[in-house]
Design an enzyme around this catalytic site. Structure first.
Site, PDB file in Angstrom:
ATOM      1  N   ARG A 164       0.854  -1.183   0.000  1.00 56.20           N
ATOM      2  CA  ARG A 164       0.000   0.000   0.000  1.00 56.20           C
ATOM      3  C   ARG A 164       0.893   1.238   0.000  1.00 56.20           C
ATOM      4  NH1 ARG A 164      -2.526   0.485   6.183  1.00 56.20           N
ATOM      5  NH2 ARG A 164      -0.571   1.029   7.227  1.00 56.20           N
TER       6      ARG A 164
ATOM      7  N   ASN B  47      -4.792   8.454   4.237  1.00 60.05           N
ATOM      8  CA  ASN B  47      -4.642   7.614   5.425  1.00 60.05           C
ATOM      9  C   ASN B  47      -3.177   7.560   5.822  1.00 60.05           C
ATOM     10  OD1 ASN B  47      -5.845   5.429   7.295  1.00 60.05           O
ATOM     11  ND2 ASN B  47      -4.068   4.404   6.408  1.00 60.05           N
ATOM     12  N   GLU B  48      -2.876   7.991   7.037  1.00 59.95           N
ATOM     13  CA  GLU B  48      -1.511   7.929   7.574  1.00 59.95           C
ATOM     14  C   GLU B  48      -0.488   8.397   6.531  1.00 59.95           C
ATOM     15  OE1 GLU B  48      -1.943   4.417  10.934  1.00 59.95           O
ATOM     16  OE2 GLU B  48      -1.045   3.907   9.008  1.00 59.95           O
TER      17      GLU B  48
ATOM     18  N   GLU C 265      -7.341   5.469  15.502  1.00 60.69           N
ATOM     19  CA  GLU C 265      -6.991   4.052  15.461  1.00 60.69           C
ATOM     20  C   GLU C 265      -6.238   3.650  16.721  1.00 60.69           C
ATOM     21  OE1 GLU C 265      -4.892   2.459  12.134  1.00 60.69           O
ATOM     22  OE2 GLU C 265      -6.046   3.589  10.656  1.00 60.69           O
TER      23      GLU C 265
ATOM     24  N   TRP D   6       2.227  -6.652  13.650  1.00 62.16           N
ATOM     25  CA  TRP D   6       3.457  -6.225  13.003  1.00 62.16           C
ATOM     26  C   TRP D   6       4.676  -6.182  13.923  1.00 62.16           C
ATOM     27  CZ3 TRP D   6       4.259  -1.878  15.811  1.00 62.16           C
ATOM     28  CH2 TRP D   6       3.138  -1.141  16.245  1.00 62.16           C
TER      29      TRP D   6
ATOM     30  N   GLU E 102      -2.901  -8.004   7.176  1.00 62.58           N
ATOM     31  CA  GLU E 102      -3.295  -7.648   8.542  1.00 62.58           C
ATOM     32  C   GLU E 102      -4.347  -8.605   9.110  1.00 62.58           C
ATOM     33  OE1 GLU E 102      -2.435  -2.935   8.927  1.00 62.58           O
ATOM     34  OE2 GLU E 102      -4.227  -3.452   7.788  1.00 62.58           O
ATOM     35  N   LYS E 103      -4.410  -9.811   8.573  1.00 63.11           N
ATOM     36  CA  LYS E 103      -5.448 -10.731   9.055  1.00 63.11           C
ATOM     37  C   LYS E 103      -5.202 -11.187  10.492  1.00 63.11           C
ATOM     38  CE  LYS E 103      -3.415 -14.864   6.819  1.00 63.11           C
ATOM     39  NZ  LYS E 103      -2.363 -14.160   6.020  1.00 63.11           N
TER      40      LYS E 103
ATOM     41  N   HIS F 215      -4.174  -9.080  12.791  1.00 65.38           N
ATOM     42  CA  HIS F 215      -4.387  -7.900  13.630  1.00 65.38           C
ATOM     43  C   HIS F 215      -5.774  -8.022  14.261  1.00 65.38           C
ATOM     44  CE1 HIS F 215      -4.901  -3.706  14.808  1.00 65.38           C
ATOM     45  NE2 HIS F 215      -3.663  -3.432  14.445  1.00 65.38           N
TER      46      HIS F 215
END
Length: 624
Positions: free
Chosen positions: A105, A143-144, A300, A308, A348-349, A351
């Site tokens: 990303r 985003n970020e 968030e 991570w 990110e599954k 997370h």
């Protein structure tokens, strides 16, 4: 207004028959705000000029019918595969010239004309469609920004860098003067010769590196301004935000704060670290300080573990609520998470999410429901009031010190954090301020290693107490020494001049004085006193801690016990009053108007005054 509660919602990852279940469980959890569309570009726009909003219409309508408001993202954070295939020039390069390819990303160059054009089209189309939808209460830009790709060294970035430099300096002679390019035969005769600080044989010109960091922050800020202008031109009147990341080194959030209506933050303290509460408090206080007197949103956080870290610890029972209430106590009017439903695939599954794979029967979901009820019971909260103490956080000094060839490696942000943590442990609330002020209402300003100081620094007019530490006022805004040496700006205020400095190893900078004994670290300065009094000295008798009226200077970087000792000294000297004296270890207290919150961040019960707080328990008083 009640506190916003919810998180990122990514319905595009799930079949539509799951959406009704999501909304039903959101209502059970007390969710009243969902962030939608952050990574939906590929779903919304399957090809250039082709848009599919039917699924998003359905999602937003479904949320609205259930009384859940929407923080609608512009979706520009992750370009779809068709875009990078058709326009490969949007990709960035690292300092070695290696292309950063798609597959993750944030694979776009902020300076790319193609990215800017296509992102603008997406934003414009989305805003025009939903600007009047009653569910949309907030616009979420990108985003970020800069999270993974803060610096681009490609040819298109080089061209934009030259344009930025030309605006900043006007002509190449002024650039040469600012960067000191006579050193190592670096003198430029045309802006076209200037490059980003790519991989070079040895150390790169520090003025060039500093300006490239400023430029890179500004290019990301230009994206924020670009989307903001599109939103406002389209007639959307809802407030807008973008999610920041605490003190994120590549982006100068002081310059960003005026561009958004609502400050928002993404923070992920390590639940295994006993000092994580201090990291959280640091982030919350910075966000509150970016727009003083205005509430902000914790956009968030993790409901439980992240994915991570090398080893991802679960949050202990109650720890998630404690960290959430810390944000509320320090000015937040929104507590949100990444994400609502745990992903079934992708990076990110693993997370955690508000709704884990284990479903509503999990401890995580039960705690989410309980927190939602607790937040709803608070109702509308008062605004935060200004603290008595402020700490200067200066990105220019951070960027300049984060380079080689100094007397010793100096971790600027670690020092800023250490001073904040010392006041936190003492029960004294602190704000953060930019180096240009304003400082008027503070009783004490702490300016750790404020390396770069401009010719017009507002500190010269400050009449309260000031504490500076070693390596303050050493260079000008171009990272050049001023004529005459060091402390040319603050010297008269401090009643002392730095004449030299050197790196020190453990045991080489012990400091002694009445009631003060600690170890100096990193470096030690040689001071010439011109009106100041030495409160403590190094072993050789030279001044280590001085006072001139209400101005104090440390000629070294104290170790952690030293920072605590100096903090205690200043609290006593200035008569500062802790919100709650004699706080137990890892217990914090914070005032928000008449509201006082005490939080136990220990895994064991702790007695605070007449009360016993459970592990990760909290107490709120002062609300009617």
């Amino acid at each position: 207004m009640p506190i916003y509660y919810g998180g990122d919602y990514n319905p595009e990852q799930w079949p539509s028959d799951v959406w009704s279940e999501d909304v039903c469980l959101m209502r059970e959890a007390g969710v009243n705000l969902a962030t939608v569309g952050v990574f939906s570009w590929a779903r919304i726009q399957p090809d250039e000029g082709v848009y599919d909003y039917a699924w998003l219409d359905q999602v937003i309508d479904l949320l609205h019918e259930s009384g859940i408001a929407v923080d609608l993202a512009t979706g520009t954070a992750s370009p779809p595969p068709w875009l990078t295939t058709k326009y490969p020039g949007v990709l960035t390069e690292n300092a070695d010239g290696v292309v950063r390819w798609p597959g993750s990303r944030q694979h776009y160059a902020p300076t790319s004309p193609d990215y800017r054009r296509l992102a603008s089209d997406l934003v414009r189309t989305t805003v025009e469609r939903y600007k009047d939808h009653p569910a949309v209460v907030l616009w979420h830009i990108n985003n970020e920004l800069g999270c993974h790709v803060a610096y681009d060294y490609s040819d298109q970035a080089a061209a934009a860098f030259r344009t930025w430099l030309a605006r900043r300096y006007g002509d190449v002679d002024a650039l040469n003067d600012a960067w000191g390019t006579m050193f190592w035969s670096q003198r430029y005769t045309d802006f076209a010769q200037v490059l980003p600080p790519r991989h070079a044989p040895y150390s790169v010109n520090p003025g060039q590196v500093l300006d490239f960091k400023r430029f890179s922050s500004d290019m990301l800020l230009e994206l924020l301004r670009m989307e903001k202008q599109i939103i406002r031109t389209a007639g959307a009147t809802q407030p807008l935000t973008t999610n920041m990341m605490s003190a994120f080194k590549p982006t100068d959030y002081w310059s960003w704060a005026d561009e958004v209506d609502v400050i928002a933050d993404d923070t992920y303290p390590d639940p295994r670290d006993p000092h994580s509460y201090a990291d959280g408090a640091f982030a919350r206080d910075l966000m509150r300080s970016l727009k003083p007197g205005r509430p902000w949103i914790l956009m968030e956080q993790a409901p439980n573990y992240v994915n991570w870290r090398e080893n991802n610890a679960a949050k202990a029972p109650g720890q998630m609520a404690a960290m959430s209430m810390q944000a509320v106590a320090r000015g937040a009017d929104g507590v949100l998470f990444f994400q609502w439903r745990q992903s079934a695939a992708g990076a990110e599954k693993y997370h955690s999410a508000m709704l884990p794979h284990g479903g509503p029967s999990t401890r995580t979901f039960r705690e989410i429901v309980a927190l939602g009820a607790s937040l709803a019971s608070l109702g509308s909260l008062p605004p935060s009031s200004r603290a008595e103490v402020a700490i200067v956080l200066d990105w220019d000094s951070w960027w300049a010190l984060d380079q080689p060839n100094h007397p010793a490696p100096l971790d600027y942000i670690a020092q800023v954090r250490a001073w904040h943590a010392a006041f936190l442990a003492a029960g004294i609330q602190t704000d953060f301020v930019r180096s240009s002020g304003p400082f008027d209402d503070y009783r004490l300003i702490v300016a750790p290693s404020l390396h770069l100081i401009s010719d017009a620094t507002a500190l010269l007019a400050f009449t309260g107490a000031l504490l500076t530490t070693a390596f303050t006022d050493i260079v000008d805004e171009h990272d050049r020494f001023r004529p005459g040496g060091f402390t040319r700006q603050l010297g008269p205020l401090l009643g002392a001049t730095v004449t030299d400095f050197a790196g020190v190893l453990p045991g080489e900078a012990t400091v002694h004085g009445p009631g003060l004994h600690f170890e100096g670290t990193v470096l030690a300065e040689v001071l010439h006193l011109d009106g100041a009094t030495a409160l403590a000295s190094f072993a050789d008798g030279t001044p280590a801690f001085t006072r001139n009226g209400s101005c104090y200077h440390l000629a070294t970087i104290p170790d952690e016990p030293g920072i605590r000792a100096v903090t205690t000294f200043l609290i006593d000297e200035l008569g500062l009053t802790p919100a709650l004296p004699n706080l137990p270890r890892h217990v914090e207290v914070c005032r928000r108007g008449p509201m006082t919150t005490v939080i136990n961040h220990n895994p064991t019960p702790v007695q605070v005054g007449d009360d016993i707080l459970d592990p990760y328990g909290y107490r709120i008083t002062g609300l009617s």
